[in-house]
Design a protein around this motif. Structure first.
Motif, mmCIF file in Angstrom:
data_model
loop_
_atom_site.group_PDB
_atom_site.id
_atom_site.type_symbol
_atom_site.label_atom_id
_atom_site.label_comp_id
_atom_site.label_asym_id
_atom_site.label_seq_id
_atom_site.Cartn_x
_atom_site.Cartn_y
_atom_site.Cartn_z
ATOM 1 N N ALA A 1 0.785 -1.155 -0.015
ATOM 2 C CA ALA A 1 -0.091 -0.198 0.025
ATOM 3 C C ALA A 1 0.997 1.188 0.075
ATOM 4 C CB ALA A 1 -0.853 -0.292 1.293
ATOM 5 N N GLY A 2 2.238 0.980 -0.001
ATOM 6 C CA GLY A 2 3.086 2.383 -0.113
ATOM 7 C C GLY A 2 3.307 2.861 1.499
ATOM 8 N N SER A 3 2.957 2.253 2.458
ATOM 9 C CA SER A 3 3.008 2.475 3.776
ATOM 10 C C SER A 3 4.578 1.945 4.537
ATOM 11 C CB SER A 3 1.984 1.937 4.955
ATOM 12 O OG SER A 3 0.872 2.560 4.215
ATOM 13 N N HIS A 4 5.117 2.543 5.188
ATOM 14 C CA HIS A 4 6.275 2.250 5.912
ATOM 15 C C HIS A 4 5.984 1.055 6.910
ATOM 16 C CE1 HIS A 4 9.410 4.777 4.488
ATOM 17 N NE2 HIS A 4 8.566 5.612 4.462
ATOM 18 N N ASP B 1 8.379 14.926 21.761
ATOM 19 C CA ASP B 1 8.245 14.477 20.045
ATOM 20 C C ASP B 1 6.629 14.150 20.078
ATOM 21 O OD1 ASP B 1 7.863 13.305 17.665
ATOM 22 O OD2 ASP B 1 9.219 11.533 18.202
ATOM 23 N N ASP B 2 6.080 15.026 19.526
ATOM 24 C CA ASP B 2 4.351 15.134 19.493
ATOM 25 C C ASP B 2 3.839 14.095 18.517
ATOM 26 O OD1 ASP B 2 1.815 15.916 20.479
ATOM 27 O OD2 ASP B 2 1.665 16.836 18.705
ATOM 28 N N ASP B 3 4.769 13.488 17.489
ATOM 29 C CA ASP B 3 4.513 12.565 16.668
ATOM 30 C C ASP B 3 4.639 11.320 17.040
ATOM 31 O OD1 ASP B 3 3.691 14.532 14.759
ATOM 32 O OD2 ASP B 3 5.587 14.888 13.897
ATOM 33 N N TYR B 4 4.934 10.792 18.311
ATOM 34 C CA TYR B 4 5.444 9.771 18.773
ATOM 35 C C TYR B 4 4.075 8.906 19.219
ATOM 36 C CZ TYR B 4 8.175 6.472 21.814
ATOM 37 O OH TYR B 4 8.841 5.405 22.473
ATOM 38 N N ALA B 5 3.557 8.122 18.034
ATOM 39 C CA ALA B 5 2.165 7.393 18.338
ATOM 40 C C ALA B 5 2.064 6.564 19.403
ATOM 41 C CB ALA B 5 1.866 6.565 16.856
ATOM 42 N N LEU B 6 3.201 5.771 19.710
ATOM 43 C CA LEU B 6 3.141 5.130 20.858
ATOM 44 C C LEU B 6 2.949 5.729 22.295
ATOM 45 C CD1 LEU B 6 6.003 2.328 20.102
ATOM 46 C CD2 LEU B 6 3.438 1.934 20.103
ATOM 47 N N ALA B 7 3.305 6.756 22.312
ATOM 48 C CA ALA B 7 3.271 7.486 23.545
ATOM 49 C C ALA B 7 1.886 8.023 23.503
ATOM 50 C CB ALA B 7 4.158 8.832 23.618
ATOM 51 N N HIS B 8 1.183 8.626 22.378
ATOM 52 C CA HIS B 8 -0.138 9.020 22.243
ATOM 53 C C HIS B 8 -1.097 7.716 22.837
ATOM 54 C CE1 HIS B 8 -0.310 13.072 20.702
ATOM 55 N NE2 HIS B 8 0.762 12.696 20.116
ATOM 56 N N ALA B 9 -0.782 6.474 22.421
ATOM 57 C CA ALA B 9 -1.496 5.502 22.514
ATOM 58 C C ALA B 9 -1.411 5.046 24.218
ATOM 59 C CB ALA B 9 -1.364 4.286 21.939
ATOM 60 N N VAL C 1 -3.820 6.788 16.150
ATOM 61 C CA VAL C 1 -4.271 6.063 14.901
ATOM 62 C C VAL C 1 -3.897 6.882 13.678
ATOM 63 C CG1 VAL C 1 -6.438 5.446 13.708
ATOM 64 C CG2 VAL C 1 -6.079 4.694 16.100
ATOM 65 N N ALA C 2 -4.042 8.222 13.686
ATOM 66 C CA ALA C 2 -3.765 9.013 12.393
ATOM 67 C C ALA C 2 -2.331 9.010 12.418
ATOM 68 C CB ALA C 2 -4.091 10.441 12.845
ATOM 69 N N LEU C 3 -1.414 9.027 13.209
ATOM 70 C CA LEU C 3 -0.015 8.843 13.200
ATOM 71 C C LEU C 3 0.580 7.733 12.265
ATOM 72 C CD1 LEU C 3 1.256 10.792 16.445
ATOM 73 C CD2 LEU C 3 1.655 11.636 13.935
ATOM 74 N N ASP C 4 -0.161 6.702 13.031
ATOM 75 C CA ASP C 4 0.476 5.242 12.566
ATOM 76 C C ASP C 4 -1.063 4.211 12.391
ATOM 77 O OD1 ASP C 4 1.174 2.620 12.104
ATOM 78 O OD2 ASP C 4 2.928 2.948 13.512
ATOM 79 N N GLU C 5 -1.511 4.235 11.425
ATOM 80 C CA GLU C 5 -2.967 3.481 11.290
ATOM 81 C C GLU C 5 -2.924 1.999 11.491
ATOM 82 O OE1 GLU C 5 -3.616 2.936 6.596
ATOM 83 O OE2 GLU C 5 -4.530 4.704 7.712
ATOM 84 N N GLY C 6 -1.481 1.645 11.434
ATOM 85 C CA GLY C 6 -1.324 0.216 11.687
ATOM 86 C C GLY C 6 -0.721 -0.229 12.979
#
Length: 175
Positions: free
Chosen positions: A61-64, A108-116, A151-156
């Motif tokens: 799908a082109g995702s990392h 790091d506001d883009d740290y998906a695991l920290a948001h979760a 989810v928005a940062l890392d939908e997987g």
């Protein structure tokens, strides 16, 4: 297998991938650089393995592949501290865990695991108020915001989807 060598502010990471059946070395890579770039060095190690094994780092799908990790060592330390406190399952540790996750996100506001993680601890904090006359529903709102951001940062990221599902179910119970 792997090893590391550290000399003051520099680190070298060495890793080998062995075939489990024959124990033959399939790939052997080394990277080195400043200690504060440890996570970037780990990424370089993974990229080197992928290159040697001819494995694509992008899915169809082109995702990392894999969750987006932080490159900030202090953010990672704060996240880890928060996760350990949350894992203790002690109500007295919840506020400190939330503070740790917030510190990680400040770095790091883009740290998906920290948001979760913050969403998970806020949900746990809400759960401790359910027997009160007025449960702290504002915690659900804040937790949902962080879960949606994860989810928005890392939908997987399964952790983000799992906590978001729990939060949405809790919000239905509140209504």
């Amino acid at each position: 297998t792997g090893s590391f060598q550290r000399s003051r502010t520099r680190i070298r990471l060495s890793a080998r991938l062995h075939d489990a059946g024959s124990d033959a070395v399939v790939a052997d890579v080394k990277v080195e650089g400043p200690l504060e770039e440890l996570f970037a060095l780990q990424d370089q190690l993974a990229i080197a393995f992928a290159h040697e094994l001819a494995v694509p780092l992008i899915d169809t799908a082109g995702s990392h592949i894999g969750p987006r990790e932080t490159t900030n060592l202090e953010a990672y330390r704060a996240f880890t501290s928060g996760w350990l406190r949350l894992g203790s399952q002690l109500a007295d540790d919840l506020q400190a865990a939330a503070d740790d996750f917030r510190r990680a996100l400040a770095l790091d506001d883009d740290y998906a695991l920290a948001h979760a993680g913050l969403a998970r601890v806020l949900l746990a904090m809400y759960e401790t108020t359910r027997a009160d006359n007025q449960s702290a529903t504002y915690l659900l709102d804040e937790a949902t915001t962080h879960a949606r951001r994860a989810v928005a940062l890392d939908e997987g990221l399964a952790e983000a989807h799992g906590v978001l599902g729990l939060l949405l179910a809790c919000q239905q119970d509140v209504v």
